[in-house]
Write an enzyme that holds these catalytic residues in place. Structure first.
Site, PDB file in Angstrom:
ATOM      1  N   LEU A   1       0.847  -1.183   0.000  1.00 38.73           N
ATOM      2  CA  LEU A   1       0.000   0.000   0.000  1.00 38.73           C
ATOM      3  C   LEU A   1       0.887   1.238   0.000  1.00 38.73           C
ATOM      4  O   LEU A   1       1.996   1.216   0.535  1.00 38.73           O
ATOM      5  CB  LEU A   1      -0.912   0.033   1.242  1.00 38.73           C
ATOM      6  CG  LEU A   1      -1.948  -1.074   1.394  1.00 38.73           C
ATOM      7  CD1 LEU A   1      -2.634  -0.952   2.752  1.00 38.73           C
ATOM      8  CD2 LEU A   1      -2.990  -1.031   0.272  1.00 38.73           C
ATOM      9  N   ASP A   2       0.393   2.328  -0.580  1.00 39.99           N
ATOM     10  CA  ASP A   2       1.101   3.600  -0.505  1.00 39.99           C
ATOM     11  C   ASP A   2       1.261   4.004   0.954  1.00 39.99           C
ATOM     12  O   ASP A   2       0.465   3.617   1.820  1.00 39.99           O
ATOM     13  CB  ASP A   2       0.316   4.709  -1.222  1.00 39.99           C
ATOM     14  CG  ASP A   2       0.216   4.487  -2.715  1.00 39.99           C
ATOM     15  OD1 ASP A   2       1.028   3.712  -3.260  1.00 39.99           O
ATOM     16  OD2 ASP A   2      -0.681   5.095  -3.333  1.00 39.99           O
ATOM     17  N   ARG A   3       2.253   4.829   1.222  1.00 40.09           N
ATOM     18  CA  ARG A   3       2.491   5.318   2.592  1.00 40.09           C
ATOM     19  C   ARG A   3       1.210   5.859   3.226  1.00 40.09           C
ATOM     20  O   ARG A   3       0.877   5.553   4.374  1.00 40.09           O
ATOM     21  CB  ARG A   3       3.552   6.418   2.582  1.00 40.09           C
ATOM     22  CG  ARG A   3       3.797   7.026   3.966  1.00 40.09           C
ATOM     23  CD  ARG A   3       4.432   8.402   3.867  1.00 40.09           C
ATOM     24  NE  ARG A   3       5.797   8.369   3.392  1.00 40.09           N
ATOM     25  CZ  ARG A   3       6.860   8.242   4.186  1.00 40.09           C
ATOM     26  NH1 ARG A   3       6.694   8.147   5.491  1.00 40.09           N
ATOM     27  NH2 ARG A   3       8.075   8.237   3.678  1.00 40.09           N
TER      28      ARG A   3
ATOM     29  N   THR B   1      -1.944   5.421   2.406  1.00 43.23           N
ATOM     30  CA  THR B   1      -3.129   4.566   2.339  1.00 43.23           C
ATOM     31  C   THR B   1      -3.079   3.622   3.531  1.00 43.23           C
ATOM     32  O   THR B   1      -2.051   3.001   3.792  1.00 43.23           O
ATOM     33  CB  THR B   1      -3.155   3.746   1.036  1.00 43.23           C
ATOM     34  OG1 THR B   1      -3.193   4.629  -0.078  1.00 43.23           O
ATOM     35  CG2 THR B   1      -4.382   2.834   0.997  1.00 43.23           C
TER      36      THR B   1
END
Length: 216
Positions: free
Chosen positions: A61-63, A65
């Protein structure tokens, strides 16, 4: 970031660990942030429990998210999971007027020219499909359930911006500005267990910081 890692564990057995990553935390270590990533917390948890497992992230996951991330405890489990399509669903708070209450966005995604981070819809990009359906309206915001059918970088963020409904607080694909916590949460995973063959469904609720955006 200090937090109760054990409280983030939503599933664990001899083969898998599934945790609820908070926003603001990287999944993988970097040169600048080694020691404070989800990977590092998993390693420390294994050490505390006396577990001799390796750390094999299956999903990412993105930082900024939040939500569910799968870790395999052995490389063969990671390999087996990579061979099946894991059902991934998200909750997203978006701005703008949706073209319809539900839909499927099929638009190829590529790296934006001149940027090492930003992506964009581009005919030369890789195929990407995102399905969405409206859950509720909250003033000028909409809460959506979003399902990924491909796994391109920033896929949901790019696709929602593409239809004129960027994620709330997404300063990369919405209103320009410093990066902050965009309103995206990976709330559901569904997949067949690579050893037991049971179908697992794991879900976690929308976190408080996103609830405050739509209800307060």
């Amino acid at each position: 970031m200090t937090f109760d890692f054990k409280a983030t564990i939503f599933y664990e057995d001899a083969y898998l660990l599934i945790v609820n990553k908070p926003a603001g935390m990287l999944v993988h270590p970097t040169v600048k942030e080694d020691g404070s990533t989800l990977y590092n917390y998993v390693g420390r948890y294994y050490a505390e429990q006396g577990l001799a497992h390796n750390i094999h992230p299956v999903s990412r996951l993105d930082r900024n998210t939040s939500g569910l991330v799968i870790f395999a405890k052995e490389p063969q489990i990671q390999f087996l999971l990579s061979k099946q399509e894991v059902c991934k669903k998200y909750l997203a708070v978006v701005t703008g007027i949706l073209p319809s209450d539900s839909g499927s966005i099929e638009a190829p995604i590529a790296r934006k020219e001149g940027s090492i981070i930003e992506r964009c819809v581009d005919p030369s990009g890789k195929y990407a499909r995102t399905d969405y359906k409206l859950i509720s309206h909250h003033g000028d915001l909409s809460l959506l359930e979003v399902q990924l059918h491909t796994g391109r970088t920033h896929q949901i963020r790019v696709h929602m911006a593409h239809i004129g409904c960027p994620l709330c607080n997404d300063n990369l694909y919405g209103t320009p500005g410093p990066q902050s916590r965009h309103a995206l949460h990976a709330f559901y995973l569904g997949f067949r267990h690579p050893v037991t063959d049971n179908f697992l469904e794991i879900s976690c609720a929308l976190p408080n910081d996103l609830l405050k955006i739509i209800y307060y």
